[in-house]
Design an enzyme around this catalytic site. Structure first.
Site, mmCIF file in Angstrom:
data_model
loop_
_atom_site.group_PDB
_atom_site.id
_atom_site.type_symbol
_atom_site.label_atom_id
_atom_site.label_comp_id
_atom_site.label_asym_id
_atom_site.label_seq_id
_atom_site.Cartn_x
_atom_site.Cartn_y
_atom_site.Cartn_z
ATOM 1 N N ARG A 19 0.848 -1.200 0.000
ATOM 2 C CA ARG A 19 0.000 0.000 0.000
ATOM 3 C C ARG A 19 0.884 1.251 0.000
ATOM 4 O O ARG A 19 1.003 1.943 -0.998
ATOM 5 C CB ARG A 19 -0.933 -0.029 1.228
ATOM 6 C CG ARG A 19 -2.106 0.924 1.143
ATOM 7 C CD ARG A 19 -1.772 2.355 1.520
ATOM 8 N NE ARG A 19 -1.212 2.472 2.863
ATOM 9 C CZ ARG A 19 -0.580 3.566 3.299
ATOM 10 N NH1 ARG A 19 -0.440 4.620 2.526
ATOM 11 N NH2 ARG A 19 -0.077 3.596 4.520
ATOM 12 N N ASP A 20 1.552 1.518 1.100
ATOM 13 C CA ASP A 20 2.366 2.734 1.209
ATOM 14 C C ASP A 20 3.452 2.738 0.133
ATOM 15 O O ASP A 20 3.759 3.770 -0.467
ATOM 16 C CB ASP A 20 3.008 2.790 2.606
ATOM 17 C CG ASP A 20 3.290 4.208 3.063
ATOM 18 O OD1 ASP A 20 3.332 5.109 2.216
ATOM 19 O OD2 ASP A 20 3.485 4.419 4.273
ATOM 20 N N HIS B 183 4.887 4.029 12.805
ATOM 21 C CA HIS B 183 5.084 4.009 11.343
ATOM 22 C C HIS B 183 6.138 5.055 11.011
ATOM 23 O O HIS B 183 5.904 6.251 11.142
ATOM 24 C CB HIS B 183 3.723 4.322 10.708
ATOM 25 C CG HIS B 183 3.702 4.434 9.217
ATOM 26 N ND1 HIS B 183 3.134 3.468 8.413
ATOM 27 C CD2 HIS B 183 4.127 5.401 8.374
ATOM 28 C CE1 HIS B 183 3.207 3.841 7.142
ATOM 29 N NE2 HIS B 183 3.808 5.020 7.087
ATOM 30 N N HIS C 286 9.142 6.600 8.375
ATOM 31 C CA HIS C 286 9.796 6.672 7.068
ATOM 32 C C HIS C 286 11.282 6.933 7.277
ATOM 33 O O HIS C 286 11.690 7.579 8.242
ATOM 34 C CB HIS C 286 9.148 7.767 6.211
ATOM 35 C CG HIS C 286 7.860 7.328 5.599
ATOM 36 N ND1 HIS C 286 7.721 7.029 4.268
ATOM 37 C CD2 HIS C 286 6.651 7.089 6.157
ATOM 38 C CE1 HIS C 286 6.486 6.641 4.020
ATOM 39 N NE2 HIS C 286 5.798 6.670 5.160
ATOM 40 N N CYS D 152 5.606 9.482 -0.116
ATOM 41 C CA CYS D 152 4.290 10.080 0.092
ATOM 42 C C CYS D 152 4.084 11.098 -1.007
ATOM 43 O O CYS D 152 4.870 12.022 -1.154
ATOM 44 C CB CYS D 152 4.198 10.751 1.462
ATOM 45 S SG CYS D 152 2.654 11.677 1.672
ATOM 46 N N ASN E 109 9.241 3.598 3.800
ATOM 47 C CA ASN E 109 9.221 3.157 5.189
ATOM 48 C C ASN E 109 10.531 2.481 5.549
ATOM 49 O O ASN E 109 11.312 2.121 4.682
ATOM 50 C CB ASN E 109 8.110 2.130 5.390
ATOM 51 C CG ASN E 109 6.759 2.770 5.336
ATOM 52 O OD1 ASN E 109 6.171 2.892 4.275
ATOM 53 N ND2 ASN E 109 6.280 3.218 6.466
HETATM 54 ZN ZN ZN Z 1 3.748 6.166 5.316
#
Ligand code: ZN
Length: 310
Positions: free
Chosen positions: A16-17, A210, A212, A243, A252
């Site tokens: 996803r990310d 979470h 990065h 992002c 991440n």
């Molecule tokens: Zn993220």
């Protein structure tokens, strides 16, 4: 030295990310292959996609199919990101194990990313909770407070505002909450301070960090969070991602590097690192031309590494 927790969970967010931030569209069959191999390597939590309109994120247009596949794997917790009630309704229809509503503590980032103020997102959480309760489904709801350490658009984001919004999400009906350093502004001292307060306020409803790796501190930040008792972390295989609304933000924490650090420190994740590195090589090949990150894959495991700690 503070003793570390005996075990921790890694939630894979690369599908996803990671994938939402790169132009390559990974075919559905490849995503399923990734999920199957991650599951075989011992990963038990995977964010498989996002229920956003396909015109916004064509990379994640197949989230319903990918989720249906993930749900066939025993013991796997399959989560999806949902930006609003509409997304939540799809997650409920598809029986996701967990849906995550992101909220940006930065007002500027919130408007750019979700076209809502943070408090409008809190109100959306209330509507999501009502929809979940009415559906009779067991889908858990996580509220994820992003830009918790600052924001490229707004600059400083106040700790008090982050904590206020985190508690507001719980009050509005989230089952649990997490904090995200969306743009890589966090450092270990800030993490220790914020996460300690977050754990005090939310207790066992505080569930995840979470980070990065924009400035190379993602693993240091995980370590700081571990020391205050946080035991679940998001990570992205090969560190892919970024992002779209945070220019320069890289991916991440790399799943394989994080799993290695935890195992080396005696924190059990249940992950087979050799199998995970083999999967990383495949994913990097599927995403040829896209930037990947991480360090473990270059050098491999140290000869002294205990694969199965006593
Ligand atoms: Zn993220």
């Amino acid at each position: 030295m503070t003793p570390l927790p005996p075990q921790a969970q890694i939630r894979e967010v690369g599908l996803r990310d990671g994938l939402q931030s790169i132009p390559t569209v990974l075919p559905t069959a490849r995503k399923c292959e990734w999920i199957a191999a991650a599951h075989a390597a011992g990963q038990r939590e995977i964010e498989v996609g996002s229920f956003v309109p396909a015109r916004l994120l064509p990379q994640l247009a197949d989230t319903a199919e990918v989720l249906a596949y993930a749900k066939t794997l025993p013991g796997l917790v399959s989560s999806v990101l949902v930006p609003n009630l509409k997304g939540a309704e799809r997650a409920l229809e598809c029986d996701a194990d967990l849906m995550l509503l992101p909220l940006s503590a930065s007002h500027a980032h919130s408007l750019a990313n979700l076209r809502k103020t943070p408090d409008e997102v809190v109100a959306e959480m209330g509507r999501m909770r009502a929809a979940r309760d009415a559906s009779g489904k067991k889908t858990l709801i996580e509220g994820g407070v992003g830009t918790a350490f600052g924001c490229t658009l707004q600059g400083e984001v106040k700790v008090a505002e982050v904590l206020r919004l985190m508690m507001a999400l719980l009050d509005a009906g989230a089952d649990r909450v997490s904090l995200a350093d969306t743009v890589g502004y966090a450092h270990p001292r800030a993490v220790a301070e914020l996460f300690e307060q977050a754990m005090k306020l939310a207790g066992d409803r505080f569930c995840c960090g979470h980070f990065h790796d924009t400035r190379g501190l993602a693993l240091a930040n995980v370590y700081a969070a571990l020391q205050v008792g946080v035991t679940r972390f998001d990570a992205s295989l090969a560190g892919i991602g970024g992002c779209p609304h945070a220019p320069g933000a890289s991916g991440n924490a790399a799943t394989e590097d994080l799993a290695f650090m935890l195992a080396a420190c005696g924190v059990n994740t249940g992950i087979d690192l050799t199998a995970l590195l083999a999967l990383r090589a495949n994913v990097a090949a599927w995403l040829q031309g896209e930037p990947t990150h991480g360090a473990l894959w270059r050098a491999g495991l140290p000869s002294t590494f205990q694969r199965t700690p006593a």
